[in-house]
Enzyme design. Structure first.
Site: not given
Ligand code: AMP
Ligand code: MG
Length: 506
Positions: A142, A192, A199, A268-269
């Site tokens: 988190g 942010r 998304r 998702d991004n």
């Molecule tokens: P991202 O590719 O970095 O956008 O992340 C993909 C998914 O992983 C998203 O749902 C983020 O919320 C989750 N995520 C990435 N890093 C963390 C973290 N340190 N703790 C919890 N969720 C994470």
């Molecule tokens: Mg993401």
């Protein structure tokens, strides 16, 4: 968790209190319980200010002094230790395709929407990233580390200053709290700002689970608030798909024109508003290399620089698939709605390159002229930002050797041949050197967030000094201005920068 007392009068920027509760509208929460989990941020021990973006603050009707005033409690609120009255924190659920595979449920694993603020520019959602565990954290903790927080903060504001649609960053705060990644690091929280953080993956989520009512609700929400022009179409879902395709195409042309590599273009991004979102292992090209992979974890090069436009199109197909149940189930119509992506991207890209070359009129051969320059840049691995900026100094005089540009190339004769075509093309439209240079300097930035610049600021911040983050931000907020005093920020990357790698670890 404390909610601030409501006994202070409603404020305007500059007064010493929390924003009035009625400034928070929180429209996303209207979507209903299936879309999110309401929860408070996890508290962050001993937070301190990292940096504040003065331009983002101003867009919200605030200023840095007001935020730094202890009476506002902004430091505590924007670290996750307090809430302003009227905020309604929640983590949203979404799914998505990651590296081409269905990844199932994802969601705000470390982001928390605090609420939506009414501003003169419409509703702006305020979201903390790194605010602690949520039901969607999966294996994560988190949190976000200081290093990736600084990169996201700086790049969000740099992209905005470049005129590229993006989520914004108001500020970040730092904490001594330890966070484990490859090594032990410390936690930080970036605030942010965007009209919406919805998304492609939000649509994919409800579609995949066959939740027709929610999918319909999401479609209606996005159209009502962000694409009202689609509301009266015979098939609003198709109209939305086409509008998102066009916006995404224009965004991608801007990324390619400035040499921005996102690094993790998972669905998702991808923002439904066509914003650059989720800054992770991004990078700006130094040496021009279409095959450049900025994400060290991207072993196949799926998200290599030159592949970005087709990846975006692939992602739009995933969105189309998700919209199937609310688009009358007509596959051909969905495909037709995606089709404008191609021409929109090609047109926007050609126009962006024309602008970069300072061409005031449009001719059929312009793409070939631009592509041939890019080919020369790629062969000689010429620094993209420096070379494009230098091109403004090109002289059409017949005796000009244009060494200020030419000297960047190894293949000087190759450049000369190209320069002869460029000169003729410019002369044919009566281009005036000085006037053209001024136009070109408004589209070819002198300053971009090169990886080594961010790294220098990060290393100093990790040692407790945020001065370099502030200095770098100030330079990046005026990317097209000469700023002679900031010349080192526009220089070639130093040798040590070659060892720098950015991965998904953040
Ligand atoms: P991202 O590719 O970095 O956008 O992340 C993909 C998914 O992983 C998203 O749902 C983020 O919320 C989750 N995520 C990435 N890093 C963390 C973290 N340190 N703790 C919890 N969720 C994470
Ligand atoms: Mg993401």
């Amino acid at each position: 968790m404390t909610t601030l007392a409501l006994d202070t009068p409603p404020i305007t920027s500059g007064s010493r209190a929390a924003p009035p509760a009625e400034r928070w509208t929180n429209r996303f929460a209207d979507l209903g319980a299936a879309f999110f989990t309401e929860l408070n941020p996890a508290s962050l021990p001993s937070p301190s200010w990292g940096a504040i973006s003065p331009t983002c603050a101003a867009d919200l009707g605030w200023d840095a002094d007001w935020l730094r005033d202890e009476a506002t409690q902004a430091l505590q609120v924007l670290s996750g230790n307090a809430l302003w009255p009227g905020m309604r924190p929640l983590a949203s659920v979404y799914s998505g395709h990651q590296f081409g595979q269905w990844a199932g449920q994802l969601g705000d694993g470390r982001a928390l929407l605090l609420g939506e603020l009414s501003t003169p520019h419409g509703g702006q959602e305020i979201q903390l990233k790194g605010a602690g565990l949520t039901p969607y954290s999966r294996m994560g903790d988190g949190r976000a580390v200081l290093r990736s927080t600084i990169r996201e903060f700086l790049c969000s504001e740099a992209m905005h200053a470049l005129g590229i649609p993006t989520t914004r960053a108001l500020c970040f705060t730092a904490s001594p709290q330890s966070v484990r990644r490859e090594t032990m690091e410390t936690a930080a929280v970036v605030t942010r700002v965007a009209p919406s953080f919805i998304r492609f993956g939000h649509f994919e989520h409800f579609s995949h689970h066959g939740h027709a009512a929610q999918l319909e609700g999401l479609l209606g929400f996005v159209i009502q608030h962000f694409y009202p022009e689609c509301a009266d179409a015979p098939q609003p879902a198709l109209a939305l798909l086409e509008a998102v395709s066009r916006r995404t195409a224009r965004l991608l042309a801007q990324w390619q024109a400035v040499g921005f590599c996102h690094g993790v273009m998972n669905t998702d991004n991808m923002s439904i508003l066509g914003l650059t979102i989720d800054y992770g292992p991004f990078g700006f090209l130094d040496a021009f290399d279409p095959q450049h992979i900025c994400n060290h974890s991207d072993h196949q090069g799926r998200y290599a620089f030159a592949r970005q436009p087709s990846v975006a199109f692939w992602n739009l197909h995933a969105l189309a698939q998700a919209l199937m149940p609310v688009a009358g189930g007509d596959v051909d119509a969905l495909r037709t709605a995606l089709e404008p992506y191609k021409t929109e991207f090609a047109d926007a890209m050609t126009q962006a390159l024309r602008d970069k070359l300072g061409l005031a009129t449009a001719r059929p051969d312009d793409s070939a002229l631009a592509d041939d320059l890019l080919r020369l840049l790629a062969t000689d691995r010429v620094d993209y930002t420096i070379a494009m900026r230098a091109l403004a100094g090109f002289s059409t005089a017949s005796d000009a050797d244009n060494s200020a540009v030419r000297d960047h190339f190894i293949d000087r004769l190759g450049f000369d041949a190209w320069a002869a075509r460029y000169r003729l093309r410019l002369q044919s439209e009566g281009s005036v050197d000085g006037e053209r240079a001024a136009r070109m300097n408004r589209v070819n930035p002198k300053f971009v967030l090169r990886t080594h610049l961010a790294e220098t600021a990060i290393r100093q911040a990790q040692a407790g000094d945020f001065g370099e983050v502030e200095r770098l931000l100030k330079v990046l907020l005026r990317p097209f201005d000469e700023q002679p005093e900031a010349a080192p920020y526009a220089a070639l990357p130093p040798d040590w920068a070659r060892q720098l790698e950015v991965s998904c670890s953040s």
